[in-house]
Motif scaffolding. Structure first.
Motif, PDB file in Angstrom:
ATOM      1  N   LYS A   6     -60.065  61.449-129.550  1.00  0.00           N
ATOM      2  CA  LYS A   6     -59.924  60.649-128.339  1.00  0.00           C
ATOM      3  C   LYS A   6     -61.354  60.405-127.565  1.00  0.00           C
ATOM      4  N   TRP A   7     -62.164  61.469-127.392  1.00  0.00           N
ATOM      5  CA  TRP A   7     -63.328  61.489-126.798  1.00  0.00           C
ATOM      6  C   TRP A   7     -64.465  60.682-127.426  1.00  0.00           C
ATOM      7  N   VAL A 155     -63.803  58.413-113.859  1.00  0.00           N
ATOM      8  CA  VAL A 155     -63.373  59.258-114.799  1.00  0.00           C
ATOM      9  C   VAL A 155     -64.593  60.341-115.396  1.00  0.00           C
ATOM     10  N   VAL A 156     -65.691  59.713-115.565  1.00  0.00           N
ATOM     11  CA  VAL A 156     -66.910  60.330-116.106  1.00  0.00           C
ATOM     12  C   VAL A 156     -67.118  61.403-115.273  1.00  0.00           C
ATOM     13  N   VAL A 168     -58.931  59.840-119.284  1.00  0.00           N
ATOM     14  CA  VAL A 168     -59.645  59.190-120.417  1.00  0.00           C
ATOM     15  C   VAL A 168     -58.633  58.134-121.159  1.00  0.00           C
ATOM     16  N   GLU A 169     -57.408  58.452-121.256  1.00  0.00           N
ATOM     17  CA  GLU A 169     -56.554  57.455-121.738  1.00  0.00           C
ATOM     18  C   GLU A 169     -56.429  56.233-120.866  1.00  0.00           C
ATOM     19  N   LEU A 171     -58.615  55.128-118.804  1.00  0.00           N
ATOM     20  CA  LEU A 171     -59.901  54.561-119.273  1.00  0.00           C
ATOM     21  C   LEU A 171     -59.989  53.741-120.029  1.00  0.00           C
ATOM     22  N   ILE A 172     -59.271  54.286-121.519  1.00  0.00           N
ATOM     23  CA  ILE A 172     -59.478  53.509-122.726  1.00  0.00           C
ATOM     24  C   ILE A 172     -58.667  52.223-122.793  1.00  0.00           C
ATOM     25  N   GLU A 173     -57.515  52.254-121.814  1.00  0.00           N
ATOM     26  CA  GLU A 173     -56.702  51.064-121.815  1.00  0.00           C
ATOM     27  C   GLU A 173     -57.437  49.834-120.740  1.00  0.00           C
ATOM     28  N   VAL A 174     -58.011  50.448-119.778  1.00  0.00           N
ATOM     29  CA  VAL A 174     -58.704  49.412-118.895  1.00  0.00           C
ATOM     30  C   VAL A 174     -59.889  48.913-119.673  1.00  0.00           C
TER      31      VAL A 174
END
Length: 536
Positions: A6-7, A155-156, A168-169, A171-174
């Motif tokens: 994921k990362w 997030v970071v 993180v999940e 942020l991935i979607e955004v």
């Protein structure tokens, strides 16, 4: 899914976005030459946030301040929901209004401080996660909002490890939508991991993982018919700015010539990434370059006209030891009580460090200035500094000095020139006025004052012995001699520009060193034509 996977996926997507996709900051307006350039009025209007955006900011700012004071959970939730409500307003309509480190950045920092410092530690992680989910929902509907970048920063920099995976999940979607491909029908989001896996599976089914590449045709193989120029058609796309608008240009080329050109005006949302690249502050490798935290007090100081009703400003000199020390007006306006704030004092020290080749270091709540090898530490916890406090600090400096005087913006004249030109006739000692019977005089560009009247006003006594005049007060002893341009303070000679002279039978002297020896600092108030001696 393993955390490492994921990362890596998130980091890769984020880097790709920075390098190829959406940009970091909205652009500063760029004026275009020619008849299509925007007018000054239009440009000024474009540089203002809409009323709705400004109202949303003010509500969030006020509620965050309230939540910090009360610490109540209901107030905290109301504050972060008000902050989230700013997100839809930071769209294409407000891109040109944004500048790095403006109020929309500051209110984010205020929110971050509230989340990580005001929320009780035992519920902080869950509450921040709840906030992030609500913010994500709004961002997915407003993926062109400037706050997409603040969410990435959030997030970071999250320090709570237990919720990092979930953040993180989100942020991935955004990022899927924020870094998607613009099209006339809207944004085409980047594929999800499941969609990407499906695409890979379909490719492998069609081509096979181990299928060898087709062999190259032999050199003596069959000749294939060559296409003529009339059969070749290519398409080129580029972007062009006219006035304050961006256009998509598509050229169709055949036979080496452009046979057709299509021109389409882009909306602000579509041209967002082009406008971002115009910003001189944009750095694709460091999306938060140029951002820094400003305290509420500093932000108020930077954005508010300071004491417009006051006529008093801070003046400085870096050649106090010379015959004609010039006091320069900083334009920093103090209040009517002649008090400077911490921010104002800090700014003057920065100026002095530069002009006097000193040293200046700023920390979050204090500054250190080294002038003439002497350290001066000023802390933000002390909100104001009186005229006497400021001027006393520099009494023992040889070259550097600060005075609070009537403003003279645009002029640079010596203190002595002011005294003479204003015909000073009043001495004020600790608030008590004493009228001089003999007016000051100027010689060699230095002001000379009547010795006996000044000494008496400062509590001293004058004794005359031949050509020597001695002023005493307690343990202090100041001696002048006729035809001697030195004054002797407790036996130590100090060079002056002028020796004592007589004017209408009255002995006139340079009184600065006398005042210092007797425990006073000397200043000039041009508005009231008053020479002030304030006890140090």
């Amino acid at each position: 899914m393993p955390l490492s996977k994921k990362w890596n996926r998130w980091v890769g997507g984020f880097c790709a976005a920075l390098l190829f996709g959406s940009m970091v900051f909205p652009a500063s307006p760029v004026r275009a030459e020619g008849n299509d350039a925007v007018s000054d009025v239009e440009e000024a209007e474009n540089n203002l946030y809409t009323k709705e955006a400004q109202a949303a900011y003010e509500l969030a700012h006020n509620l965050i301040e309230k939540a910090k004071k009360t610490g109540k959970l209901n107030d905290i939730r109301a504050a972060y929901e008000a902050f989230i409500a700013i997100t839809p307003h930071l769209n294409a309509e407000n891109y040109d209004a944004y500048t790095p480190d403006d109020q929309m950045d500051q209110v984010y920092y205020e929110l971050e401080e509230m989340l990580y410092k005001t929320i009780p530690a035992d519920i902080r992680a869950n509450e921040i996660l709840q906030f992030a989910k609500k913010w994500t929902d709004v961002l997915l509907e407003n993926y062109n909002s400037l706050y997409v970048y603040h969410f990435r920063y959030f997030v970071v920099n999250n320090p709570i490890e237990s919720i990092q995976d979930e953040l993180v999940e989100m942020l991935i979607e955004v990022n899927r939508w924020a870094n998607g491909t613009p099209s006339p029908e809207g944004i085409i989001p980047q594929p999800t991991e499941e969609e990407l896996d499906k695409m890979i599976d379909e490719y492998l089914k069609k081509h096979g993982p181990d299928e060898p590449a087709p062999p190259l045709p032999p050199e003596d193989g069959p000749d294939y018919p060559q296409l003529g120029d009339d059969d070749l058609t290519s398409k080129t796309k580029y972007y062009e700015k006219v006035g304050n608008d961006w256009y998509e240009i598509i050229e169709y080329i055949q036979g080496g010539k452009t046979v057709r050109k299509e021109r389409r005006k882009l909306s602000k949302a579509e041209s967002y990434w082009l406008r971002v690249k115009e910003n001189n502050a944009y750095d694709p490798n460091n999306p938060f370059a140029g951002l820094r935290y400003s305290s509420p007090e500093e932000w108020e100081y930077l954005t508010t006209d300071q004491n417009p009703e006051s006529k008093y400003t801070i003046h400085y000199t870096v050649n106090k030891d010379e015959a004609t020390p010039y006091y320069y007006d900083t334009g920093i306006r103090v209040n009517l009580n002649k008090e400077a704030t911490y921010e104002q004092y800090k700014d003057v020290l920065l100026i002095l460090a530069d002009k006097a080749e000193g040293f200046f270091v700023e920390d979050k709540d204090k500054v250190l200035a080294v002038l003439e090898g002497k350290p001066i530490v000023v802390k933000s916890e002390k909100k104001t500094y009186s005229k006497a406090e400021l001027e006393t600090v520099f009494a023992d400096f040889q070259k550097v000095d600060i005075r609070i005087m009537e403003t003279r913006i645009g002029k640079t004249e010596s203190l002595e020139e002011q005294i003479v030109s204003k015909q000073a006739k009043t001495v004020q000692v600790d608030g008590k006025n004493i009228t001089l019977t003999t007016l000051p005089m100027v010689k060699n560009e230095r002001a000379l004052l009547p010795l006996e009247e000044i000494a008496k006003a400062l509590g001293g006594r004058v004794k005359e012995s031949g050509d020597t005049f001695t002023v005493t007060k307690g343990d202090a002893k100041v001696m002048y001699r006729l035809k001697d341009n030195s004054v002797y303070v407790n036996g130590r000679p100090i060079k002056l520009k002028n020796a004592p002279v007589y004017k209408d039978g009255v002995l006139m002297v340079e009184a600065g060193e006398l005042a210092t020896a007797l425990g006073y600092s000397m200043s000039w108030d041009g508005e009231t034509s008053t020479i002030s001696f304030d006890r140090r």
